[in-house]
Write an enzyme that holds these catalytic residues in place. Structure first.
Site, PDB file in Angstrom:
ATOM      1  N   ASN A  13      88.517  25.037  81.720  1.00  0.00           N
ATOM      2  CA  ASN A  13      89.252  26.305  81.678  1.00  0.00           C
ATOM      3  C   ASN A  13      90.597  26.092  82.383  1.00  0.00           C
ATOM      4  O   ASN A  13      90.626  25.742  83.571  1.00  0.00           O
ATOM      5  CB  ASN A  13      88.405  27.370  82.398  1.00  0.00           C
ATOM      6  CG  ASN A  13      89.077  28.733  82.418  1.00  0.00           C
ATOM      7  OD1 ASN A  13      90.279  28.820  82.650  1.00  0.00           O
ATOM      8  ND2 ASN A  13      88.319  29.781  82.206  1.00  0.00           N
ATOM      9  N   HIS A  16      93.912  28.690  85.451  1.00  0.00           N
ATOM     10  CA  HIS A  16      94.560  28.635  86.765  1.00  0.00           C
ATOM     11  C   HIS A  16      95.817  27.768  86.762  1.00  0.00           C
ATOM     12  O   HIS A  16      96.668  27.920  87.639  1.00  0.00           O
ATOM     13  CB  HIS A  16      93.570  28.199  87.845  1.00  0.00           C
ATOM     14  CG  HIS A  16      92.577  29.279  88.167  1.00  0.00           C
ATOM     15  ND1 HIS A  16      92.959  30.470  88.732  1.00  0.00           N
ATOM     16  CD2 HIS A  16      91.254  29.370  87.952  1.00  0.00           C
ATOM     17  CE1 HIS A  16      91.889  31.244  88.881  1.00  0.00           C
ATOM     18  NE2 HIS A  16      90.844  30.604  88.411  1.00  0.00           N
ATOM     19  N   HIS A  58      91.563  32.176  78.723  1.00  0.00           N
ATOM     20  CA  HIS A  58      91.277  33.611  78.744  1.00  0.00           C
ATOM     21  C   HIS A  58      92.597  34.355  78.561  1.00  0.00           C
ATOM     22  O   HIS A  58      93.474  34.289  79.423  1.00  0.00           O
ATOM     23  CB  HIS A  58      90.636  33.972  80.094  1.00  0.00           C
ATOM     24  CG  HIS A  58      90.209  35.402  80.209  1.00  0.00           C
ATOM     25  ND1 HIS A  58      89.555  35.875  81.325  1.00  0.00           N
ATOM     26  CD2 HIS A  58      90.322  36.462  79.368  1.00  0.00           C
ATOM     27  CE1 HIS A  58      89.291  37.168  81.160  1.00  0.00           C
ATOM     28  NE2 HIS A  58      89.759  37.551  79.983  1.00  0.00           N
ATOM     29  N   ARG A  60      94.064  37.535  78.882  1.00  0.00           N
ATOM     30  CA  ARG A  60      93.743  38.841  79.476  1.00  0.00           C
ATOM     31  C   ARG A  60      94.675  39.910  78.934  1.00  0.00           C
ATOM     32  O   ARG A  60      95.820  39.621  78.569  1.00  0.00           O
ATOM     33  CB  ARG A  60      93.869  38.778  81.002  1.00  0.00           C
ATOM     34  CG  ARG A  60      92.878  37.851  81.663  1.00  0.00           C
ATOM     35  CD  ARG A  60      92.990  37.953  83.175  1.00  0.00           C
ATOM     36  NE  ARG A  60      92.354  39.155  83.644  1.00  0.00           N
ATOM     37  CZ  ARG A  60      91.185  39.208  84.284  1.00  0.00           C
ATOM     38  NH1 ARG A  60      90.534  38.100  84.561  1.00  0.00           N
ATOM     39  NH2 ARG A  60      90.669  40.349  84.653  1.00  0.00           N
ATOM     40  N   ARG A  64      98.191  38.097  82.667  1.00  0.00           N
ATOM     41  CA  ARG A  64      98.624  37.663  84.011  1.00  0.00           C
ATOM     42  C   ARG A  64      98.731  36.147  84.136  1.00  0.00           C
ATOM     43  O   ARG A  64      99.389  35.643  85.019  1.00  0.00           O
ATOM     44  CB  ARG A  64      97.685  38.211  85.077  1.00  0.00           C
ATOM     45  CG  ARG A  64      96.340  37.541  85.103  1.00  0.00           C
ATOM     46  CD  ARG A  64      95.527  37.987  86.270  1.00  0.00           C
ATOM     47  NE  ARG A  64      95.078  39.358  86.122  1.00  0.00           N
ATOM     48  CZ  ARG A  64      94.025  39.867  86.768  1.00  0.00           C
ATOM     49  NH1 ARG A  64      93.362  39.108  87.605  1.00  0.00           N
ATOM     50  NH2 ARG A  64      93.645  41.101  86.601  1.00  0.00           N
ATOM     51  N   HIS A  65      98.022  35.400  83.287  1.00  0.00           N
ATOM     52  CA  HIS A  65      98.166  33.931  83.374  1.00  0.00           C
ATOM     53  C   HIS A  65      98.472  33.337  81.991  1.00  0.00           C
ATOM     54  O   HIS A  65      99.620  33.084  81.677  1.00  0.00           O
ATOM     55  CB  HIS A  65      96.989  33.256  84.096  1.00  0.00           C
ATOM     56  CG  HIS A  65      95.610  33.762  83.784  1.00  0.00           C
ATOM     57  ND1 HIS A  65      95.128  33.902  82.515  1.00  0.00           N
ATOM     58  CD2 HIS A  65      94.598  34.155  84.612  1.00  0.00           C
ATOM     59  CE1 HIS A  65      93.880  34.329  82.560  1.00  0.00           C
ATOM     60  NE2 HIS A  65      93.524  34.520  83.819  1.00  0.00           N
ATOM     61  N   GLU A  85      88.386  33.104  75.677  1.00  0.00           N
ATOM     62  CA  GLU A  85      87.722  34.184  76.432  1.00  0.00           C
ATOM     63  C   GLU A  85      88.510  35.451  76.214  1.00  0.00           C
ATOM     64  O   GLU A  85      89.755  35.440  76.296  1.00  0.00           O
ATOM     65  CB  GLU A  85      87.746  33.869  77.929  1.00  0.00           C
ATOM     66  CG  GLU A  85      86.551  33.119  78.405  1.00  0.00           C
ATOM     67  CD  GLU A  85      86.623  32.908  79.902  1.00  0.00           C
ATOM     68  OE1 GLU A  85      87.138  33.778  80.632  1.00  0.00           O
ATOM     69  OE2 GLU A  85      86.184  31.854  80.340  1.00  0.00           O
ATOM     70  N   THR A 115      89.621  37.466  89.363  1.00  0.00           N
ATOM     71  CA  THR A 115      89.134  36.695  88.220  1.00  0.00           C
ATOM     72  C   THR A 115      87.897  37.424  87.722  1.00  0.00           C
ATOM     73  O   THR A 115      87.497  38.427  88.310  1.00  0.00           O
ATOM     74  CB  THR A 115      88.838  35.230  88.627  1.00  0.00           C
ATOM     75  OG1 THR A 115      88.376  34.507  87.484  1.00  0.00           O
ATOM     76  CG2 THR A 115      87.799  35.145  89.731  1.00  0.00           C
ATOM     77  N   THR A 116      87.298  36.954  86.615  1.00  0.00           N
ATOM     78  CA  THR A 116      86.165  37.686  86.049  1.00  0.00           C
ATOM     79  C   THR A 116      85.055  37.855  87.083  1.00  0.00           C
ATOM     80  O   THR A 116      84.637  36.894  87.706  1.00  0.00           O
ATOM     81  CB  THR A 116      85.612  36.914  84.821  1.00  0.00           C
ATOM     82  OG1 THR A 116      86.719  36.544  84.014  1.00  0.00           O
ATOM     83  CG2 THR A 116      84.648  37.769  84.037  1.00  0.00           C
ATOM     84  N   GLU A 166      76.738  32.705  77.819  1.00  0.00           N
ATOM     85  CA  GLU A 166      77.194  31.917  78.968  1.00  0.00           C
ATOM     86  C   GLU A 166      76.624  32.592  80.205  1.00  0.00           C
ATOM     87  O   GLU A 166      76.952  33.750  80.499  1.00  0.00           O
ATOM     88  CB  GLU A 166      78.730  31.866  79.036  1.00  0.00           C
ATOM     89  CG  GLU A 166      79.199  31.025  80.220  1.00  0.00           C
ATOM     90  CD  GLU A 166      80.694  30.727  80.216  1.00  0.00           C
ATOM     91  OE1 GLU A 166      81.267  30.526  79.124  1.00  0.00           O
ATOM     92  OE2 GLU A 166      81.282  30.708  81.310  1.00  0.00           O
ATOM     93  N   HIS A 206      81.394  29.727  85.966  1.00  0.00           N
ATOM     94  CA  HIS A 206      81.971  30.541  87.034  1.00  0.00           C
ATOM     95  C   HIS A 206      81.547  30.003  88.402  1.00  0.00           C
ATOM     96  O   HIS A 206      80.376  29.992  88.729  1.00  0.00           O
ATOM     97  CB  HIS A 206      81.589  32.020  86.926  1.00  0.00           C
ATOM     98  CG  HIS A 206      82.619  32.903  87.561  1.00  0.00           C
ATOM     99  ND1 HIS A 206      83.677  33.453  86.860  1.00  0.00           N
ATOM    100  CD2 HIS A 206      82.794  33.271  88.832  1.00  0.00           C
ATOM    101  CE1 HIS A 206      84.426  34.146  87.674  1.00  0.00           C
ATOM    102  NE2 HIS A 206      83.918  34.046  88.875  1.00  0.00           N
ATOM    103  N   GLY A 228      86.768  25.833  85.699  1.00  0.00           N
ATOM    104  CA  GLY A 228      88.212  25.954  85.818  1.00  0.00           C
ATOM    105  C   GLY A 228      88.724  25.693  87.218  1.00  0.00           C
ATOM    106  O   GLY A 228      89.309  24.645  87.502  1.00  0.00           O
TER     107      GLY A 228
END
Ligand code: PXP
Length: 262
Positions: A13, A16, A58, A60, A64-65, A85, A115-116, A166, A206, A228
């Site tokens: 992932n 980050h 992901h 979002r 944001r990333h 994601e 984060t999630t 997952e 995660h 990640g």
């Protein structure tokens, strides 16, 4: 398609990496791709070269990333699997259908979280999730549902005919140095057993890191781990190739070792 479970796969992932870029270049146009560093698509390509079996991004709602331009470049440039994601929203369904990732992993999203946090509540949004599973299946895209290792959620995932789940390993990872660790591990083991009985492909992710990976690998029936934060963090110290090769080695059956990246 039910993948064979010969060896445990690693999905890297790269969110980050994009977080780090956005910390400096939020206002910068990304039209030039990898000129803005650190570039999460370059990170994905280096991860693949080091043995990653797939790349997860992901996208979002608040962007944001990872940005849409990152995902589009990854779709064009990576050679392994792209796992997108996303939240189960009409906007993201349309986006996924036009992007055509290899799989989507549905996650809960809230603007307040860093984060999630926590898995999906499938009971609270059965029809919405069903809509995504059906739409993706018709387009030949695998759906995975990010859920806590809770028997009811696992059973609902099977009822919704999601091919993959997952399992959320965050509670276990948080408890790693505390008393609740063995209970959290036992929940994951029982959850994986139940999912396997129900014919689900079992992924996990995660909070998996270089300390807890060996114990995570004892959870039965795992197909893929999505990792990640720890790999990106370690890459800051040792470089992404070494970070991925080391993680792959931790995931191999005892006694064998992955060849280092060329
Ligand atoms: N799997 C899912 C569904 C996630 O939302 C995340 C975090 O983005 C991960 C795996 C990876 O978690 P971590 O960054 O802690 O390895």
């Amino acid at each position: 398609m039910i993948p064979n479970d010969r060896s445990l796969l690693l999905g890297v992932n790269v969110d980050h990496c994009a977080t780090l870029r956005q910390a400096r270049y939020r206002q910068h146009p990304l039209d030039h791709g990898n000129e803005v560093e650190p570039d999460c698509v370059t990170c994905a390509l280096l991860s693949e070269a080091a043995g990653a079996d797939g790349i997860t991004m992901h996208l979002r709602e608040d962007r944001r990333h990872v940005q849409e331009s990152d995902v589009a470049r990854a779709r064009r440039e990576i050679a392994t699997r792209l796992n997108l994601e996303m939240a189960a929203t009409p906007e993201m369904i349309q986006y996924a259908l036009s992007l055509r990732p290899d799989s989507v992993c549905l996650v809960p999203e809230s603007r307040e979280e860093v984060t999630t946090e926590g898995g999906l509540d499938l009971q609270a949004q059965t029809s919405r999730i069903r809509e995504v599973v059906v739409a993706m299946s018709e387009a030949g895209i695998q759906t995975s549902l990010f859920i806590d290792p809770d028997p009811r959620q696992i059973e609902l995932a099977a009822e919704l005919e999601s091919p993959w789940i997952e399992l959320h390993t965050g509670a276990y990872a948080n408890a790693y140095y505390q008393e609740g660790r063995s209970a959290e591990l036992a929940r994951l083991v029982a959850g994986a057993e139940r999912a396997k009985q129900l014919g689900l492909v079992v992924n996990a992710g995660h909070g998996i890191n270089y300390q807890n990976i060996t114990e995570v690998c004892t959870i039965p029936h795992l197909h893929e781990l999505n990792i990640g934060h720890s790999i990106i963090s370690r890459a800051l110290m040792v470089g992404i190739s070494q970070a991925v090769t080391e993680m792959k080695n931790h995931m191999l059956p005892t006694g064998s070792s992955a060849s280092p990246a060329s």
